[in-house]
Design a protein around this motif. Structure first.
Motif, mmCIF file in Angstrom:
data_model
loop_
_atom_site.group_PDB
_atom_site.id
_atom_site.type_symbol
_atom_site.label_atom_id
_atom_site.label_comp_id
_atom_site.label_asym_id
_atom_site.label_seq_id
_atom_site.Cartn_x
_atom_site.Cartn_y
_atom_site.Cartn_z
ATOM 1 N N GLN A 282 21.378 79.873 -25.559
ATOM 2 C CA GLN A 282 20.108 79.963 -24.812
ATOM 3 C C GLN A 282 20.668 81.125 -23.858
ATOM 4 O OE1 GLN A 282 17.802 77.228 -22.854
ATOM 5 N NE2 GLN A 282 17.059 77.075 -24.311
ATOM 6 N N GLU A 283 21.614 81.351 -23.045
ATOM 7 C CA GLU A 283 22.524 82.189 -22.369
ATOM 8 C C GLU A 283 23.047 83.185 -22.983
ATOM 9 O OE1 GLU A 283 22.208 82.332 -18.970
ATOM 10 O OE2 GLU A 283 21.087 80.689 -18.861
ATOM 11 N N ILE A 284 24.051 83.126 -23.917
ATOM 12 C CA ILE A 284 24.376 84.254 -24.853
ATOM 13 C C ILE A 284 23.199 85.155 -24.770
ATOM 14 C CG2 ILE A 284 25.883 84.190 -27.050
ATOM 15 C CD1 ILE A 284 27.367 81.834 -26.546
ATOM 16 N N ASP A 285 22.154 84.257 -25.836
ATOM 17 C CA ASP A 285 21.226 85.039 -25.806
ATOM 18 C C ASP A 285 20.685 86.220 -25.025
ATOM 19 O OD1 ASP A 285 20.982 83.760 -28.799
ATOM 20 O OD2 ASP A 285 19.390 82.909 -28.394
ATOM 21 N N GLN A 286 21.481 85.950 -23.632
ATOM 22 C CA GLN A 286 20.740 86.559 -22.820
ATOM 23 C C GLN A 286 20.684 87.530 -22.396
ATOM 24 O OE1 GLN A 286 18.674 84.362 -19.171
ATOM 25 N NE2 GLN A 286 18.151 83.426 -21.166
ATOM 26 N N LEU B 131 24.555 93.189 -26.196
ATOM 27 C CA LEU B 131 25.463 93.048 -27.127
ATOM 28 C C LEU B 131 26.595 92.881 -26.456
ATOM 29 C CD1 LEU B 131 25.276 92.966 -29.988
ATOM 30 C CD2 LEU B 131 24.964 95.214 -30.002
ATOM 31 N N GLU B 132 27.039 93.797 -25.639
ATOM 32 C CA GLU B 132 28.656 93.874 -25.995
ATOM 33 C C GLU B 132 29.184 92.684 -24.646
ATOM 34 O OE1 GLU B 132 31.057 96.293 -22.352
ATOM 35 O OE2 GLU B 132 30.232 97.908 -23.047
ATOM 36 N N GLU B 133 27.892 92.080 -24.080
ATOM 37 C CA GLU B 133 28.818 90.928 -23.872
ATOM 38 C C GLU B 133 29.003 89.656 -24.505
ATOM 39 O OE1 GLU B 133 27.395 90.830 -18.970
ATOM 40 O OE2 GLU B 133 25.346 90.709 -20.338
ATOM 41 N N GLN B 134 27.668 90.290 -25.735
ATOM 42 C CA GLN B 134 27.930 89.166 -27.040
ATOM 43 C C GLN B 134 29.033 88.956 -27.590
ATOM 44 O OE1 GLN B 134 24.602 89.133 -29.064
ATOM 45 N NE2 GLN B 134 22.919 88.133 -26.864
ATOM 46 N N PHE B 135 29.771 90.567 -27.713
ATOM 47 C CA PHE B 135 30.863 90.186 -28.280
ATOM 48 C C PHE B 135 32.681 89.939 -27.575
ATOM 49 C CE2 PHE B 135 29.059 93.804 -30.991
ATOM 50 C CZ PHE B 135 29.873 92.999 -32.025
ATOM 51 N N GLU B 136 32.399 89.567 -26.794
ATOM 52 C CA GLU B 136 33.290 89.345 -25.122
ATOM 53 C C GLU B 136 32.924 87.622 -25.221
ATOM 54 O OE1 GLU B 136 33.591 90.271 -21.076
ATOM 55 O OE2 GLU B 136 32.797 92.584 -21.582
#
Length: 82
Positions: free
Chosen positions: A10-14, A17-22
């Motif tokens: 859930q935290e990742i969903d927030q 996009l760049e942070e999700q790639f990290e």
């Protein structure tokens, strides 16, 4: 799915996009390191016993022990006299 994993996802969903790639790159690197560590066979001392030339550093082991003990004693004697 564990509650912790649900919360993390859930935290990742927030994240952006760049942070999700990290997060993805970090996770992939962690998994790669763990896999390499797990797949790496552990060596035993007996596997390498006898592979070094004797004497290893041009000095017999007993001679090294005797020399270092003598040097340590000389150092202690010099230090206690000062």
């Amino acid at each position: 799915m564990s509650p912790l994993l649900q919360r993390v996802l859930q935290e990742i969903d927030q994240l952006s996009l760049e942070e999700q790639f990290e997060v993805l790159n970090y996770t992939a690197e962690q998994l790669k390191q763990r896999t390499v560590t797990l797949n790496k066979p552990k060596r035993k001392w007996l596997d390498i016993a006898g592979t070094a030339p004797y004497p290893l550093v041009e000095e017999d082991a007993q001679e090294w022990v005797t020399r270092t003990r003598r040097e340590d004693q000389e150092h202690r004697s010099a230090t206690s006299e000062a």
